[in-house]
Each structure stands twice: as structure tokens, then as C-alpha cells.
Scaffold this motif. Structure first.
Motif, PDB file in Angstrom:
ATOM      1  N   GLU A 115       0.832  -1.207   0.000  1.00  0.00           N
ATOM      2  CA  GLU A 115       0.000   0.000   0.000  1.00  0.00           C
ATOM      3  C   GLU A 115       0.866   1.256   0.000  1.00  0.00           C
ATOM      4  N   LEU A 119       0.795   4.236  -2.770  1.00  0.00           N
ATOM      5  CA  LEU A 119       0.588   5.627  -2.368  1.00  0.00           C
ATOM      6  C   LEU A 119       1.714   6.522  -2.881  1.00  0.00           C
ATOM      7  N   TYR A 228      -4.683  11.291  -2.871  1.00  0.00           N
ATOM      8  CA  TYR A 228      -3.754  10.244  -3.314  1.00  0.00           C
ATOM      9  C   TYR A 228      -4.136   8.872  -2.754  1.00  0.00           C
ATOM     10  N   VAL A 229      -4.685   8.846  -1.560  1.00  0.00           N
ATOM     11  CA  VAL A 229      -5.156   7.584  -0.984  1.00  0.00           C
ATOM     12  C   VAL A 229      -6.276   7.013  -1.850  1.00  0.00           C
ATOM     13  N   ALA A 232      -4.864   5.767  -5.136  1.00  0.00           N
ATOM     14  CA  ALA A 232      -4.111   4.523  -4.980  1.00  0.00           C
ATOM     15  C   ALA A 232      -5.026   3.331  -4.694  1.00  0.00           C
TER      16      ALA A 232
END
Length: 295
Positions: A115, A119, A228-229, A232
């Protein structure tokens, strides 16, 4: 009542030298308590006894406030009434008869390395703000900086030739943190190609700037991170502090000493750092098999 509260906040800022964020946190707790007192027709701190406080804490619990919120409130009240007692603005300190409730067991949200990689790759580095944001994410994950330390980071605090940075943390305490090559590369790329364009002829000591060439804010970091989270495809509740949690957890899982992590994070008390010892089952199994003679 307001005069005594204002004097206390001034005392925290000038004599105690506490950070703005800490003072704001105390202020919020005390203002909420003051509103409760006014609704209960109590117009002086002298008229507050331990029964008043116990009733207030019970009221918070009835509102389903989190355990840690109640614990923080008790801490705020304890410090405030100790101040009032020391200044002889009240008689007996009512908090002496109030126990601090145990905090809830809280394990911080942590991203996996997969993750984290998603990110870090989320910003569009073909754009100048994308380069800036990639540098920000890389620095946060590489160093475990608090978001307040990141936005207040200055050029003088960068020692990239030595692979170190020297931020000013809580209580104006400096610490030295190593920073990895990947983060340094993105930081240099941002400083050398983007930052000068953001300044537009202005000057600033701060490393990270917004589109107008001024210091980037905490709110700006939060807003960009949220985007951005989502980009992603990460479904966890991610905040800037999540990167700090992930930094600490990942280096512990890879064998770092707890005391080292304490220094890197800038914790005054190692008990604060111990929350990161919730290492993965995989790591526990690996250590057991490596060190137990009968494993």
C-alpha cells in the motif's frame, strides 16, 4: 471564568513553551467544560467540586465519547486545576479526588509495504505539484516526521550530503534523523526543479511550498493525501500520522531496537513508543524459529 482561562493559556504558551497544537487541544477541552458549567449555572472555578467533574465525565460517556477522549479531558482538567490551585485562584484542587480512567487499547492504522508503494506512486510527477507531493510522501515515510514538523521544515534543517535532517519537534526539541537515498533524490528533484518555480522570485525558508510560493499548511497536506489515498485505491482511513505509524512499525518489524525508534520518532517516554510493538504474526514466527533452541 474566561479571564482565568485566558491567563492559563498564556502561561502554557509563554512559561511552559508548549506547542500551538497542544495549547489548542487543552483549550478545546476546557472550553467544552466551561460550556457545561454555564449550562449548569456555575459561574466560577471556585464553585467546581469533584462531584461536578465526575458528573461532567459521566455526561461525556453518555455521549459515547471515546475512552481516549475522556482520558485526555481528565488530563486537561488536572493540569488546569493544578494551575488554579498553585496561583491560589481556588481553594482545594477538586481533581485530587478524581481518578484518571484507563485509556482504550488503541492500535494505530498501518499501511502494508504494498500500500505504501501504491501511495508513493500516486502523484503525477509529470506536473510540478506532483513532484512536490511525491517528495513529501517519500520524506514522511522515510523519516516518520509529524505533519507539523514537515510543514515547518526549513532548508537549514536539511543536511542531505550527510543523509540527515534536523527537524524541530514538540517542545522545540531538535533531533537528528537519517533519511534514505530515494527520499533524498525526490527531495533534491523538488528543490532544484520545482521549488524555485513555486517561489516566483519570492523568498522562503520553508522547504515545502504551496502553489503561491508560501508555506504549505497542515490542512494542505491532509487534503492532498486524501486525494492520493483514493487514487491509490487504499480503503483504509489514512491520515498523515498513518505514514508515521507505518514508518515505525515497518522498521520494528525488520529488527530495529525500540530505543532507536524512540529517538527517531522524538518520543520523550519510551512507553509512547511501545504501542508500535504490535509486530506482525509473521515477524513473531520468524524470530521464534530463529532464536528458540527447540524451534
Amino acid at each position: 471564568m474566561q479571564d482565568e482561562l485566558d491567563d492559563y493559556l498564556h502561561y502554557l504558551r509563554v512559561e511552559r513553551g508548549l506547542s500551538d497544537n497542544t495549547i489548542i487541544s487543552y483549550h478545546q477541552d476546557l472550553m467544552e467544560f466551561q460550556r457545561y458549567l454555564i449550562n449548569d449555572h456555575i459561574d466560577s472555578w471556585k464553585n467546581v467540586d469533584h462531584y461536578t467533574i465526575i458528573n461532567y465525565l459521566s455526561n461525556l460517556q453518555k455521549q459515547n465519547k471515546a475512552k481516549n477522549t475522556v482520558v485526555h479531558t481528565v488530563s486537561s482538567l488536572r493540569h488546569f486545576f493544578r494551575y488554579l490551585s498553585g496561583e491560589e485562584l481556588i481553594g482545594a484542587d477538586p481533581m485530587l479526588q478524581v481518578d484518571t480512567p484507563k485509556s482504550g487499547q488503541y492500535l494505530p492504522q498501518v499501511l502494508t509495504t504494498s500500500e505504501i508503494n501504491k501511495l508513493l506512486k500516486a502523484p503525477d510527477v509529470s506536473k510540478k505539484l506532483g513532484v512536490r507531493d511525491r517528495a513529501i510522501l517519500e520524506v514522511m515515510y522515510a523519516t516518520g516526521l509529524r505533519v507539523s514538523e514537515l510543514v515547518n521544515l526549513t532548508l537549514d534543517e536539511l543536511h542531505l550530503d550527510m543523509e540527515l535532517i534536523q527537524p524541530l519537534g514538540k517542545g522545540d526539541k531538535e533531533r537528528i534523523i537519517p533519511i534514505g537515498e530515494v527520499a533524498i533524490d525526490w527531495l533534491k528533484r523538488y528543490i532544484n526543479t520545482v521549488r524555485v518555480r513555486l517561489l516566483k522570485g519570492q523568498s522562503s525558508d520553508y522547504v515545502f511550498l504551496n502553489a503561491h510560493g508560501r508555506q504549505l499548511t497542515r490542512q494542505g497536506i491532509w487534503k492532498n493525501l486524501k486525494l492520493y489515498v483514493h487514487k491509490a485505491g487504499i480503503e483504509k482511513n489514512v491520515t498523515p500520522h498513518t505514514l508515521r505509524h507505518s514508518f515505525a512499525t515497518h522498521i520494528l518489524e525488520n529488527g530495529a531496537d525500540l530505543r532507536v525508534v524512540q529517538e527517531l520518532l522524538g518520543h520523550a517516554d519510551i512507553s509512547t513508543t511501545q504501542i508500535y510493538t504490535h509486530v506482525s504474526q509473521k515477524r513473531l514466527t520468524e524470530v521464534y524459529r530463529k532464536y528458540h533452541p527447540r524451534a
